[in-house]
Design an enzyme around this catalytic site. Structure first.
Site, PDB file in Angstrom:
ATOM      1  N   HIS A 124       0.848  -1.194   0.000  1.00 61.08           N
ATOM      2  CA  HIS A 124       0.000   0.000   0.000  1.00 61.08           C
ATOM      3  C   HIS A 124       0.885   1.247   0.000  1.00 61.08           C
ATOM      4  CE1 HIS A 124      -3.864  -1.963   1.852  1.00 61.08           C
ATOM      5  NE2 HIS A 124      -3.438  -2.572   0.763  1.00 61.08           N
ATOM      6  N   TYR A 167      -8.895   4.984   8.202  1.00 56.97           N
ATOM      7  CA  TYR A 167      -8.991   5.313   9.625  1.00 56.97           C
ATOM      8  C   TYR A 167     -10.036   6.423   9.735  1.00 56.97           C
ATOM      9  CZ  TYR A 167      -4.558   2.861  10.583  1.00 56.97           C
ATOM     10  OH  TYR A 167      -3.573   1.906  10.710  1.00 56.97           O
ATOM     11  N   PRO A 206      -3.328  -0.489  19.038  1.00 55.62           N
ATOM     12  CA  PRO A 206      -3.107  -0.905  17.644  1.00 55.62           C
ATOM     13  C   PRO A 206      -3.322   0.205  16.602  1.00 55.62           C
ATOM     14  CG  PRO A 206      -5.175  -1.779  18.464  1.00 55.62           C
ATOM     15  CD  PRO A 206      -4.505  -1.137  19.623  1.00 55.62           C
ATOM     16  N   TYR A 255       4.487   6.302  10.777  1.00 51.57           N
ATOM     17  CA  TYR A 255       3.690   5.126  10.432  1.00 51.57           C
ATOM     18  C   TYR A 255       4.491   4.167   9.546  1.00 51.57           C
ATOM     19  CZ  TYR A 255      -0.608   2.563   9.148  1.00 51.57           C
ATOM     20  OH  TYR A 255      -1.581   1.590   8.998  1.00 51.57           O
TER      21      TYR A 255
HETATM   22  C1  PHB Z   1      -5.278  -4.934  11.064  1.00 47.30           C
HETATM   23  O1  PHB Z   1      -5.285  -5.171   9.841  1.00 47.30           O
HETATM   24  O2  PHB Z   1      -5.593  -5.804  11.910  1.00 47.30           O
HETATM   25  C2  PHB Z   1      -4.849  -3.565  11.538  1.00 47.30           C
HETATM   26  C3  PHB Z   1      -4.334  -2.661  10.625  1.00 47.30           C
HETATM   27  C4  PHB Z   1      -3.924  -1.401  11.057  1.00 47.30           C
HETATM   28  C5  PHB Z   1      -4.048  -1.075  12.399  1.00 47.30           C
HETATM   29  C6  PHB Z   1      -4.549  -2.003  13.326  1.00 47.30           C
HETATM   30  C7  PHB Z   1      -4.957  -3.257  12.894  1.00 47.30           C
HETATM   31  O3  PHB Z   1      -3.655   0.163  12.822  1.00 47.30           O
END
Ligand code: PHB
Ligand code: APR
Length: 396
Positions: free
Chosen positions: A72, A201, A294, A384
């Site tokens: 990505h 997001y 996460p 990131y």
């Molecule tokens: C996921 O694909 O589980 C995932 C991706 C990005 C994140 C958290 C979880 O910030």
């Protein structure tokens, strides 16, 4: 029995460390509490930074990752009426790769099998001894009920947040920082192709939502819920309705495809750091030493960075008797841990809705700023997607 490095925990950190050491001809014994299937069954994020992809590629375990991983160029930030694409490649020249942690763990397990070194699954009652000496050992009861002791030059504690390694360090020699968030993530796996090409997001007055994926045919989605949320209160229809609302179904013609939900869980959100990450001949790596929420997709990448630094330190210690890298390990690893802890807290605070109107205005202003300022967007992209394994921070 004797080995060069005893590794407690065979999740991503323990398995990758074992592989990196084996590449340098260093023998290890893996001691894992669960079965291989249980370890593989844990659904965990899999967004790999380019530095992580580089480590895995150089270590010779990146073949399937390059074949099946989804590269990505960036992510979408969304709030009502807006969806803004952050292009990491344009901003910092780095991309990210979506590749489930389960798949990476499977690749590392296969590599361990090929290495033919000793791995004890379903190990119980692991106890570490003499970790403040040059002759530490790990005792455990193996799957057949036989009590065994592994004598080693060093022990790597890769046994996660609930393991025994971190708590083997005397409390008086340890410092803990912790923050528990007043919300959790309700995570689902859906047997439906992703409705987006890259992760979304989304900030929404009703709560945060994330649209991720596992493959071209499997979506991974999350909803912000209360920390004490009961999964029984979330039938599939309610989950899809909340996801559709928060991700902007119908906005500019975009639609969220629905499908069967094949996995559901409520995941707690916490920040946790323990220091030092080394005590005598015990070295902590991965979730054993730190936990990040996460939102920044940092957990797996931090584990990879820790064991990359640790493998170099243990090679110097075991092969050359040099302690310099081992002495520097904790401080070097913690610089990156704190950078990722801050970034994960920042992303979490910016995107998770509270009932406070003032906070909501601050969050929306921050999102507008990141979407309109190249400097702000570059800051997010660097954290990131672009952190080097050896993150140095400001020169002292
Ligand atoms: C996921 O694909 O589980 C995932 C991706 C990005 C994140 C958290 C979880 O910030
Ligand atoms: N003895 C032996 N093994 C243990 C013990 C113990 N007392 N306690 C826990 N374990 C094992 C667990 O069963 C698990 O397989 O240690 C392993 C730790 O693996 P993880 O929890 O996955 O931690 P880590 O390898 O550091 O990987 C970090 O996992 O939690 C995610 O978001 C995190 O993606 C990141 C990654």
């Amino acid at each position: 029995m004797r080995t060069e490095v005893a590794i407690v925990g065979a999740g991503p950190a323990g398995l990758l460390l074992a592989h990196l050491l084996a590449q340098d001809g260093i023998e290890s014994v893996l001691i894992e509490a669960r079965t291989p299937d249980y370890v593989l069954g844990r659904l965990r994020a899999g967004v790999l930074e380019s530095s992580t992809v580089d480590v895995l590629t150089r270590a010779g375990v990146g073949e399937r990752l390059h074949r099946e991983g989804m590269e990505h160029s960036g992510i979408y930030l969304q709030w009502p009426g807006r969806r803004h694409h952050l292009d990491f490649v344009e901003l910092i020249g780095e991309s990210v790769t979506v590749y489930g942690q389960t798949e990476l763990t499977r690749d590392l397990m296969d590599a361990r099998q090929r290495a033919g070194q000793r791995s004890y699954y379903e190990a119980a009652d692991v106890v570490l001894h003499d970790i403040d000496s040059e002759a530490p050992s790990a005792a455990f009861t193996d799957a057949t009920g036989v009590r065994r002791t592994v004598h080693a030059a060093a022990i790597a504690g890769c046994d996660g947040f609930h393991g025994v390694s971190r708590t083997s360090i005397p409390a008086a020699r340890q410092r803990i920082w912790e923050r528990t968030y007043p919300y959790a993530w309700l995570g689902v796996l859906a047997a439906v192709p992703p409705s987006t090409d890259e992760l979304i997001y989304a900030w929404h007055p009703e709560g945060f939502a994330l649209h991720s994926m596992r493959s071209e045919s499997t979506s991974r989605l999350y909803l912000q819920v209360d920390a004490a949320e009961d999964l029984a209160d979330w039938p599939d229809e309610r989950i899809w309705d909340a996801l559709a609302l928060r991700l902007g179904h119908g906005q500019d013609g975009w639609e969220l495809e629905r499908g069967d939900l094949t996995g559901k869980a409520v995941l707690p959100m916490r920040s946790f750091v323990s220091a030092p990450m080394r005590y005598g001949r015990l070295f902590l790596a991965g979730d054993a030493a730190h936990i990040v929420p996460p939102t920044g997709a940092k957990g797996l990448n931090l584990a990879v960075a820790d064991v990359t630094l640790l493998s170099r330190a243990l090679r110097a210690l075991v092969r050359e008797g040099s302690t310099r890298l081992a002495d520097d390990y904790s401080e070097s690893a913690l610089r990156r841990v704190w950078r990722c802890t801050h970034f994960s807290w920042w992303m979490t605070s910016m995107l998770h809705t509270s009932r406070d109107e003032f906070d909501s205005r601050l969050q929306l202003s921050q999102l507008e700023w990141v979407a309109s300022s190249t400097a702000a967007a570059t800051g997010l992209a660097e954290n990131y997607a672009g952190l080097p394994i050896e993150f140095q921070g400001a020169p002292s």
